[in-house]
Scaffold this active site. Structure first.
Site, PDB file in Angstrom:
ATOM      1  N   THR A  20     -60.355  -9.669 -22.179  1.00 32.60           N
ATOM      2  CA  THR A  20     -61.062  -9.630 -20.908  1.00 32.60           C
ATOM      3  C   THR A  20     -60.103  -9.170 -19.818  1.00 32.60           C
ATOM      4  OG1 THR A  20     -62.513 -11.382 -21.618  1.00 32.60           O
ATOM      5  CG2 THR A  20     -62.103 -11.250 -19.252  1.00 32.60           C
ATOM      6  N   ARG A  71     -75.637 -14.803 -25.903  1.00 32.22           N
ATOM      7  CA  ARG A  71     -74.563 -15.649 -25.363  1.00 32.22           C
ATOM      8  C   ARG A  71     -73.865 -14.986 -24.160  1.00 32.22           C
ATOM      9  NH1 ARG A  71     -68.855 -15.192 -24.219  1.00 32.22           N
ATOM     10  NH2 ARG A  71     -67.966 -17.260 -24.331  1.00 32.22           N
ATOM     11  N   GLY A 114     -70.582 -15.752 -21.439  1.00 29.14           N
ATOM     12  CA  GLY A 114     -69.431 -16.626 -21.198  1.00 29.14           C
ATOM     13  C   GLY A 114     -69.217 -16.889 -19.715  1.00 29.14           C
ATOM     14  N   ASP A 115     -67.987 -17.204 -19.371  1.00 24.82           N
ATOM     15  CA  ASP A 115     -67.654 -17.566 -17.990  1.00 24.82           C
ATOM     16  C   ASP A 115     -67.466 -16.355 -17.077  1.00 24.82           C
ATOM     17  OD1 ASP A 115     -65.370 -16.947 -19.621  1.00 24.82           O
ATOM     18  OD2 ASP A 115     -64.105 -17.582 -17.951  1.00 24.82           O
ATOM     19  N   THR A 157     -59.495 -15.904 -17.934  1.00 21.88           N
ATOM     20  CA  THR A 157     -59.743 -15.385 -19.272  1.00 21.88           C
ATOM     21  C   THR A 157     -59.502 -16.497 -20.278  1.00 21.88           C
ATOM     22  OG1 THR A 157     -59.080 -13.786 -20.969  1.00 21.88           O
ATOM     23  CG2 THR A 157     -57.366 -14.453 -19.420  1.00 21.88           C
ATOM     24  N   GLY A 158     -60.304 -16.527 -21.323  1.00 25.25           N
ATOM     25  CA  GLY A 158     -60.108 -17.557 -22.346  1.00 25.25           C
ATOM     26  C   GLY A 158     -61.426 -17.995 -22.951  1.00 25.25           C
ATOM     27  N   THR A 159     -61.430 -19.187 -23.510  1.00 24.16           N
ATOM     28  CA  THR A 159     -62.602 -19.740 -24.191  1.00 24.16           C
ATOM     29  C   THR A 159     -63.692 -20.055 -23.169  1.00 24.16           C
ATOM     30  OG1 THR A 159     -61.433 -21.822 -24.056  1.00 24.16           O
ATOM     31  CG2 THR A 159     -61.345 -20.705 -26.151  1.00 24.16           C
ATOM     32  N   GLY A 160     -64.590 -19.119 -22.985  1.00 24.29           N
ATOM     33  CA  GLY A 160     -65.529 -19.132 -21.861  1.00 24.29           C
ATOM     34  C   GLY A 160     -66.311 -20.421 -21.684  1.00 24.29           C
TER      35      GLY A 160
HETATM   36  N1  ASP Z   1     -63.799 -15.592 -21.222  1.00 21.91           N
HETATM   37  C1  ASP Z   1     -64.389 -14.562 -22.026  1.00 21.91           C
HETATM   38  C2  ASP Z   1     -65.721 -15.056 -22.551  1.00 21.91           C
HETATM   39  O1  ASP Z   1     -65.797 -16.216 -22.937  1.00 21.91           O
HETATM   40  C3  ASP Z   1     -63.545 -14.137 -23.187  1.00 21.91           C
HETATM   41  C4  ASP Z   1     -62.084 -13.853 -22.877  1.00 21.91           C
HETATM   42  O2  ASP Z   1     -61.610 -14.103 -21.783  1.00 21.91           O
HETATM   43  O3  ASP Z   1     -61.394 -13.308 -23.760  1.00 21.91           O
HETATM   44  O4  ASP Z   1     -66.654 -14.294 -22.646  1.00 21.91           O
END
Ligand code: ASP
Length: 341
Positions: free
Chosen positions: A195, A223, A225-226, A246-249
Protein backbone atom coordinates in the site's frame (compact mmCIF):
# COMPACT_ATOMS: atom_id res chain seq x y z
CA UNK A 1 14.06 20.26 -14.88
CA UNK A 2 14.99 19.47 -11.28
CA UNK A 3 18.50 19.90 -10.02
CA UNK A 4 19.78 19.49 -6.50
CA UNK A 5 20.36 23.23 -6.41
CA UNK A 6 16.94 24.43 -7.41
CA UNK A 7 15.37 21.80 -5.17
CA UNK A 8 16.96 23.42 -2.14
CA UNK A 9 15.17 26.30 -0.44
CA UNK A 10 16.41 29.30 1.51
CA UNK A 11 16.95 28.59 5.22
CA UNK A 12 14.37 31.10 6.43
CA UNK A 13 11.53 29.71 4.29
CA UNK A 14 8.51 28.32 6.18
CA UNK A 15 8.81 24.57 6.65
CA UNK A 16 7.59 22.33 3.87
CA UNK A 17 7.75 18.55 4.15
CA UNK A 18 6.55 15.41 2.46
CA UNK A 19 6.69 11.93 4.00
CA UNK A 20 5.73 8.81 2.03
CA UNK A 21 5.41 5.07 2.55
CA UNK A 22 5.17 2.16 0.13
CA UNK A 23 4.02 -0.53 2.54
CA UNK A 24 5.39 -2.27 5.63
CA UNK A 25 6.24 -5.94 6.15
CA UNK A 26 8.81 -8.64 6.66
CA UNK A 27 11.36 -7.02 4.43
CA UNK A 28 14.74 -8.67 4.99
CA UNK A 29 17.98 -7.11 3.87
CA UNK A 30 19.54 -10.51 3.17
CA UNK A 31 16.77 -11.35 0.69
CA UNK A 32 16.30 -8.06 -1.10
CA UNK A 33 18.55 -8.02 -4.16
CA UNK A 34 20.62 -4.93 -4.91
CA UNK A 35 18.60 -4.39 -8.12
CA UNK A 36 15.37 -4.61 -6.24
CA UNK A 37 16.52 -2.21 -3.54
CA UNK A 38 17.66 0.18 -6.23
CA UNK A 39 14.30 -0.04 -8.03
CA UNK A 40 12.42 0.82 -4.83
CA UNK A 41 14.83 3.61 -3.96
CA UNK A 42 14.35 5.09 -7.42
CA UNK A 43 10.55 4.86 -7.33
CA UNK A 44 10.35 6.35 -3.82
CA UNK A 45 12.74 9.15 -4.82
CA UNK A 46 10.62 9.95 -7.88
CA UNK A 47 7.55 10.10 -5.71
CA UNK A 48 9.24 12.43 -3.21
CA UNK A 49 10.48 14.73 -5.97
CA UNK A 50 7.05 14.86 -7.61
CA UNK A 51 5.45 15.96 -4.33
CA UNK A 52 8.31 18.26 -3.39
CA UNK A 53 8.16 20.05 -6.72
CA UNK A 54 4.55 20.98 -5.92
CA UNK A 55 5.41 22.17 -2.39
CA UNK A 56 8.53 24.03 -3.46
CA UNK A 57 6.63 26.02 -6.06
CA UNK A 58 4.06 27.11 -3.47
CA UNK A 59 1.49 24.39 -4.24
CA UNK A 60 -0.86 22.89 -1.67
CA UNK A 61 -0.23 19.89 0.55
CA UNK A 62 -3.27 18.20 -1.06
CA UNK A 63 -1.71 18.53 -4.53
CA UNK A 64 1.65 17.32 -3.21
CA UNK A 65 0.05 14.22 -1.71
CA UNK A 66 -1.68 13.47 -5.02
CA UNK A 67 1.51 14.00 -7.05
CA UNK A 68 3.52 11.70 -4.76
CA UNK A 69 0.87 8.95 -4.71
CA UNK A 70 0.23 9.02 -8.47
CA UNK A 71 3.91 8.13 -9.06
CA UNK A 72 3.55 5.07 -6.82
CA UNK A 73 0.15 4.12 -8.30
CA UNK A 74 1.70 4.17 -11.77
CA UNK A 75 4.64 2.01 -10.65
CA UNK A 76 4.12 -1.79 -10.74
CA UNK A 77 6.36 -2.05 -7.66
CA UNK A 78 3.56 -1.14 -5.25
CA UNK A 79 0.19 -2.62 -4.33
CA UNK A 80 -1.73 0.41 -5.59
CA UNK A 81 -2.93 1.33 -9.08
CA UNK A 82 -0.87 -0.71 -11.56
CA UNK A 83 0.61 -3.64 -9.64
CA UNK A 84 -2.37 -4.02 -7.30
CA UNK A 85 -3.12 -7.46 -5.88
CA UNK A 86 -5.97 -9.66 -7.14
CA UNK A 87 -9.22 -10.56 -5.42
CA UNK A 88 -10.41 -14.18 -5.15
CA UNK A 89 -12.35 -13.79 -8.38
CA UNK A 90 -9.32 -12.48 -10.26
CA UNK A 91 -10.13 -8.78 -10.27
CA UNK A 92 -8.16 -5.77 -9.09
CA UNK A 93 -10.35 -3.75 -6.72
CA UNK A 94 -8.73 -0.52 -5.62
CA UNK A 95 -9.31 1.71 -2.59
CA UNK A 96 -8.01 5.22 -1.86
CA UNK A 97 -8.67 8.22 0.35
CA UNK A 98 -7.47 11.76 0.88
CA UNK A 99 -8.00 14.41 3.56
CA UNK A 100 -7.30 18.13 3.70
CA UNK A 101 -6.12 19.16 7.18
CA UNK A 102 -7.10 22.80 6.76
CA UNK A 103 -10.82 22.12 6.18
CA UNK A 104 -11.11 18.47 7.27
CA UNK A 105 -12.76 17.83 3.93
CA UNK A 106 -12.21 14.25 2.85
CA UNK A 107 -12.84 11.96 -0.12
CA UNK A 108 -12.56 8.24 -0.75
CA UNK A 109 -13.30 5.54 -3.31
CA UNK A 110 -13.44 1.80 -2.72
CA UNK A 111 -13.58 -1.35 -4.86
CA UNK A 112 -13.01 0.51 -8.12
CA UNK A 113 -11.72 -1.43 -11.10
CA UNK A 114 -11.28 1.00 -13.99
CA UNK A 115 -9.94 4.24 -12.52
CA UNK A 116 -6.27 4.55 -13.34
CA UNK A 117 -5.44 6.72 -10.33
CA UNK A 118 -7.85 6.10 -7.47
CA UNK A 119 -6.25 8.91 -5.43
CA UNK A 120 -7.45 11.41 -8.07
CA UNK A 121 -10.93 9.95 -7.79
CA UNK A 122 -10.81 10.31 -3.99
CA UNK A 123 -9.82 13.94 -4.52
CA UNK A 124 -12.70 14.49 -6.96
CA UNK A 125 -15.11 13.06 -4.39
CA UNK A 126 -13.70 15.50 -1.83
CA UNK A 127 -13.81 18.58 -4.03
CA UNK A 128 -16.63 17.93 -6.51
CA UNK A 129 -19.27 16.05 -4.55
CA UNK A 130 -21.10 16.53 -1.26
CA UNK A 131 -20.04 13.00 -0.22
CA UNK A 132 -17.02 11.42 1.44
CA UNK A 133 -16.99 7.87 0.06
CA UNK A 134 -18.18 6.38 -3.24
CA UNK A 135 -17.81 2.71 -4.09
CA UNK A 136 -17.79 0.35 -7.06
CA UNK A 137 -19.75 1.22 -10.19
CA UNK A 138 -21.11 4.42 -8.69
CA UNK A 139 -17.60 5.69 -8.06
CA UNK A 140 -16.65 4.72 -11.61
CA UNK A 141 -19.60 6.57 -13.16
CA UNK A 142 -18.65 9.60 -11.06
CA UNK A 143 -15.02 9.37 -12.25
CA UNK A 144 -16.17 9.24 -15.90
CA UNK A 145 -18.39 12.27 -15.33
CA UNK A 146 -15.44 14.16 -13.83
CA UNK A 147 -13.20 13.30 -16.79
CA UNK A 148 -10.71 11.15 -14.91
CA UNK A 149 -8.44 8.69 -16.71
CA UNK A 150 -10.40 5.43 -17.20
CA UNK A 151 -8.59 2.22 -18.19
CA UNK A 152 -9.53 -1.32 -19.13
CA UNK A 153 -9.31 -3.49 -15.98
CA UNK A 154 -6.54 -5.44 -17.78
CA UNK A 155 -4.30 -2.39 -17.28
CA UNK A 156 -3.90 -3.40 -13.62
CA UNK A 157 -2.94 -7.01 -14.41
CA UNK A 158 0.64 -7.95 -13.56
CA UNK A 159 1.96 -11.49 -13.92
CA UNK A 160 3.51 -11.57 -10.49
CA UNK A 161 0.28 -10.58 -8.75
CA UNK A 162 -1.62 -13.18 -10.76
CA UNK A 163 0.78 -15.92 -9.63
CA UNK A 164 0.53 -14.65 -6.07
CA UNK A 165 -3.27 -15.11 -6.25
CA UNK A 166 -2.94 -18.67 -7.59
CA UNK A 167 -0.72 -19.56 -4.62
CA UNK A 168 -3.06 -17.91 -2.16
CA UNK A 169 -6.08 -19.77 -3.61
CA UNK A 170 -4.22 -23.09 -3.40
CA UNK A 171 -3.42 -22.47 0.25
CA UNK A 172 -6.88 -21.05 0.93
CA UNK A 173 -5.23 -18.01 2.44
CA UNK A 174 -6.03 -14.35 2.37
CA UNK A 175 -2.67 -12.70 2.04
CA UNK A 176 -1.75 -9.39 3.40
CA UNK A 177 0.48 -8.03 0.73
CA UNK A 178 3.62 -8.34 2.80
CA UNK A 179 2.78 -11.62 4.56
CA UNK A 180 5.71 -13.99 4.69
CA UNK A 181 4.85 -17.49 3.57
CA UNK A 182 7.37 -19.99 4.92
CA UNK A 183 5.82 -23.02 3.20
CA UNK A 184 5.93 -21.85 -0.37
CA UNK A 185 7.95 -18.68 -0.25
CA UNK A 186 7.28 -16.19 -2.99
CA UNK A 187 10.37 -14.47 -4.36
CA UNK A 188 11.20 -12.27 -1.42
CA UNK A 189 11.11 -8.91 -3.14
CA UNK A 190 7.69 -9.81 -4.48
CA UNK A 191 6.17 -10.33 -1.04
CA UNK A 192 6.89 -6.86 0.15
CA UNK A 193 5.18 -4.55 -2.24
CA UNK A 194 2.62 -2.56 -0.42
CA UNK A 195 0.00 0.00 0.00
CA UNK A 196 1.19 3.55 -0.59
CA UNK A 197 0.60 6.76 1.32
CA UNK A 198 1.77 10.33 1.73
CA UNK A 199 1.49 13.18 4.23
CA UNK A 200 2.50 16.74 3.37
CA UNK A 201 2.92 20.19 4.86
CA UNK A 202 2.79 23.17 2.52
CA UNK A 203 4.16 26.68 2.81
CA UNK A 204 0.85 27.98 4.16
CA UNK A 205 1.12 25.59 7.09
CA UNK A 206 -1.60 23.23 5.83
CA UNK A 207 -1.46 19.47 6.24
CA UNK A 208 -2.87 16.74 3.98
CA UNK A 209 -2.81 12.94 3.96
CA UNK A 210 -3.64 10.26 1.38
CA UNK A 211 -3.49 6.47 1.04
CA UNK A 212 -4.02 4.10 -1.92
CA UNK A 213 -4.10 0.30 -2.11
CA UNK A 214 -5.21 -2.87 -3.86
CA UNK A 215 -5.96 -4.36 -0.44
CA UNK A 216 -5.35 -8.04 0.23
CA UNK A 217 -4.56 -10.86 -2.19
CA UNK A 218 -7.51 -13.30 -2.45
CA UNK A 219 -9.90 -10.93 -0.65
CA UNK A 220 -13.59 -11.87 -1.09
CA UNK A 221 -17.12 -10.63 -0.71
CA UNK A 222 -16.27 -6.99 -1.43
CA UNK A 223 -13.81 -6.75 1.46
CA UNK A 224 -12.60 -3.21 2.13
CA UNK A 225 -9.67 -2.43 4.43
CA UNK A 226 -8.62 0.66 6.34
CA UNK A 227 -7.00 2.58 3.47
CA UNK A 228 -10.15 4.32 2.14
CA UNK A 229 -11.60 4.83 5.62
CA UNK A 230 -11.11 8.29 7.06
CA UNK A 231 -9.84 7.96 10.62
CA UNK A 232 -8.51 4.43 10.05
CA UNK A 233 -6.05 4.56 7.13
CA UNK A 234 -5.96 8.32 6.55
CA UNK A 235 -6.49 11.43 8.65
CA UNK A 236 -5.40 15.08 8.54
CA UNK A 237 -6.21 17.96 10.86
CA UNK A 238 -4.18 21.17 11.11
CA UNK A 239 -4.89 21.14 14.85
CA UNK A 240 -2.85 17.96 15.24
CA UNK A 241 -1.21 15.91 12.49
CA UNK A 242 -1.56 14.22 9.10
CA UNK A 243 -1.43 10.40 9.12
CA UNK A 244 -1.29 7.59 6.55
CA UNK A 245 -1.27 3.91 7.54
CA UNK A 246 -0.32 0.55 6.09
CA UNK A 247 -0.77 -2.92 7.53
CA UNK A 248 -3.43 -5.38 8.64
CA UNK A 249 -6.42 -3.24 7.71
CA UNK A 250 -9.01 -4.86 9.96
CA UNK A 251 -7.02 -3.94 13.10
CA UNK A 252 -6.37 -0.43 11.80
CA UNK A 253 -10.14 -0.03 11.45
CA UNK A 254 -10.85 -1.48 14.90
CA UNK A 255 -8.37 0.90 16.55
CA UNK A 256 -9.37 3.91 14.38
CA UNK A 257 -5.61 4.03 13.91
CA UNK A 258 -5.12 7.32 12.06
CA UNK A 259 -7.59 9.30 14.18
CA UNK A 260 -6.40 7.59 17.35
CA UNK A 261 -2.85 8.78 16.64
CA UNK A 262 -4.00 12.32 15.83
CA UNK A 263 -6.21 12.48 18.95
CA UNK A 264 -3.28 11.59 21.22
CA UNK A 265 -1.27 14.46 19.75
CA UNK A 266 -4.16 16.92 19.91
CA UNK A 267 -5.61 16.14 23.32
CA UNK A 268 -2.71 14.65 25.27
CA UNK A 269 0.16 16.46 23.57
CA UNK A 270 1.85 13.12 23.04
CA UNK A 271 4.93 13.24 20.82
CA UNK A 272 4.43 12.06 17.24
CA UNK A 273 6.63 9.03 17.72
CA UNK A 274 5.02 7.96 20.96
CA UNK A 275 1.50 8.46 19.60
CA UNK A 276 2.25 6.29 16.56
CA UNK A 277 3.91 3.66 18.76
CA UNK A 278 0.92 3.62 21.14
CA UNK A 279 -1.42 2.98 18.21
CA UNK A 280 0.85 0.27 16.80
CA UNK A 281 1.00 -1.38 20.24
CA UNK A 282 -2.82 -1.55 20.32
CA UNK A 283 -2.73 -3.09 16.85
CA UNK A 284 -0.04 -5.58 17.89
CA UNK A 285 -2.19 -6.62 20.86
CA UNK A 286 -4.81 -7.64 18.29
CA UNK A 287 -2.19 -9.63 16.35
CA UNK A 288 -1.97 -6.94 13.72
CA UNK A 289 1.05 -5.15 12.34
CA UNK A 290 2.10 -2.39 9.98
CA UNK A 291 3.26 1.19 10.01
CA UNK A 292 2.23 4.83 10.25
CA UNK A 293 3.68 8.03 8.81
CA UNK A 294 2.82 11.23 10.67
CA UNK A 295 3.58 14.93 10.23
CA UNK A 296 2.67 18.11 12.14
CA UNK A 297 2.37 21.77 11.12
CA UNK A 298 5.89 22.57 12.36
CA UNK A 299 7.35 20.00 9.98
CA UNK A 300 8.08 17.38 12.66
CA UNK A 301 7.50 13.90 11.37
CA UNK A 302 7.75 10.24 12.34
CA UNK A 303 7.77 7.00 10.36
CA UNK A 304 7.00 4.13 12.73
CA UNK A 305 6.41 0.45 12.06
CA UNK A 306 6.33 -2.78 14.04
CA UNK A 307 7.34 -4.96 11.09
CA UNK A 308 10.86 -5.74 9.85
CA UNK A 309 10.75 -2.89 7.40
CA UNK A 310 8.71 -0.22 5.69
CA UNK A 311 9.41 1.38 2.32
CA UNK A 312 9.51 5.05 3.18
CA UNK A 313 10.98 8.45 2.45
CA UNK A 314 11.02 12.08 3.48
CA UNK A 315 11.96 15.36 1.87
CA UNK A 316 12.05 18.81 3.48
CA UNK A 317 13.26 22.34 2.78
CA UNK A 318 16.75 21.21 1.79
CA UNK A 319 15.29 19.26 -1.15
CA UNK A 320 17.28 16.12 -0.36
CA UNK A 321 15.24 12.90 -0.59
CA UNK A 322 15.93 10.51 2.29
CA UNK A 323 14.90 6.90 1.86
CA UNK A 324 14.63 3.98 4.28
CA UNK A 325 13.54 0.36 3.87
CA UNK A 326 14.82 -1.49 6.94
CA UNK A 327 15.05 -0.42 10.59
CA UNK A 328 18.09 1.80 10.14
CA UNK A 329 17.88 5.57 9.64
CA UNK A 330 16.76 6.94 6.29
CA UNK A 331 19.68 7.74 4.01
CA UNK A 332 20.04 10.74 1.68
CA UNK A 333 19.81 9.91 -2.00
CA UNK A 334 22.22 11.73 -4.25
CA UNK A 335 20.42 12.93 -7.32
CA UNK A 336 22.30 12.47 -10.57
CA UNK A 337 23.02 15.68 -12.45
CA UNK A 338 19.92 16.91 -14.31
CA UNK A 339 21.59 16.17 -17.66
CA UNK A 340 21.80 12.46 -16.78
CA UNK A 341 18.11 12.17 -15.92
N1 ASP B 1 -4.00 -1.75 4.90
C1 ASP B 1 -4.22 -2.38 3.63
C2 ASP B 1 -5.54 -3.11 3.67
O1 ASP B 1 -5.84 -3.73 4.68
C3 ASP B 1 -3.15 -3.35 3.25
C4 ASP B 1 -1.72 -2.86 3.41
O2 ASP B 1 -1.47 -1.80 3.96
O3 ASP B 1 -0.80 -3.55 2.92
O4 ASP B 1 -6.25 -3.13 2.68
Amino acid sequence: MITQMNLAQADNAPPIRLVIHGGAGTIERSKLTAECEQAYTQALTQSLIAGYTVLNSGGSSVDAVIAAIVVMEDSPLFNAGKGAVFTHSGRNELDASIMDGSTRMAGAVAAVTTIRNPIRAAHAVMTQSPHVMLIGQGAESFAIEKGLDIVDPAYFHTEFRWNQLQKAIKQERILLDHDADPDTPLPDHDQKRGTVGAVALDRNGNLAAGTSTGGLTNKRFGRIGDSPIIGAGTYADNRSIAVSATGTGEMFIRTAAAFNTAAQVRFQHTSLEKAADNTLAEIAAMQGDGGLIVLDTKGNHAMRFNTRGMYRGVIGNDGIPRIGIFTDTEQPVTLPPASAR
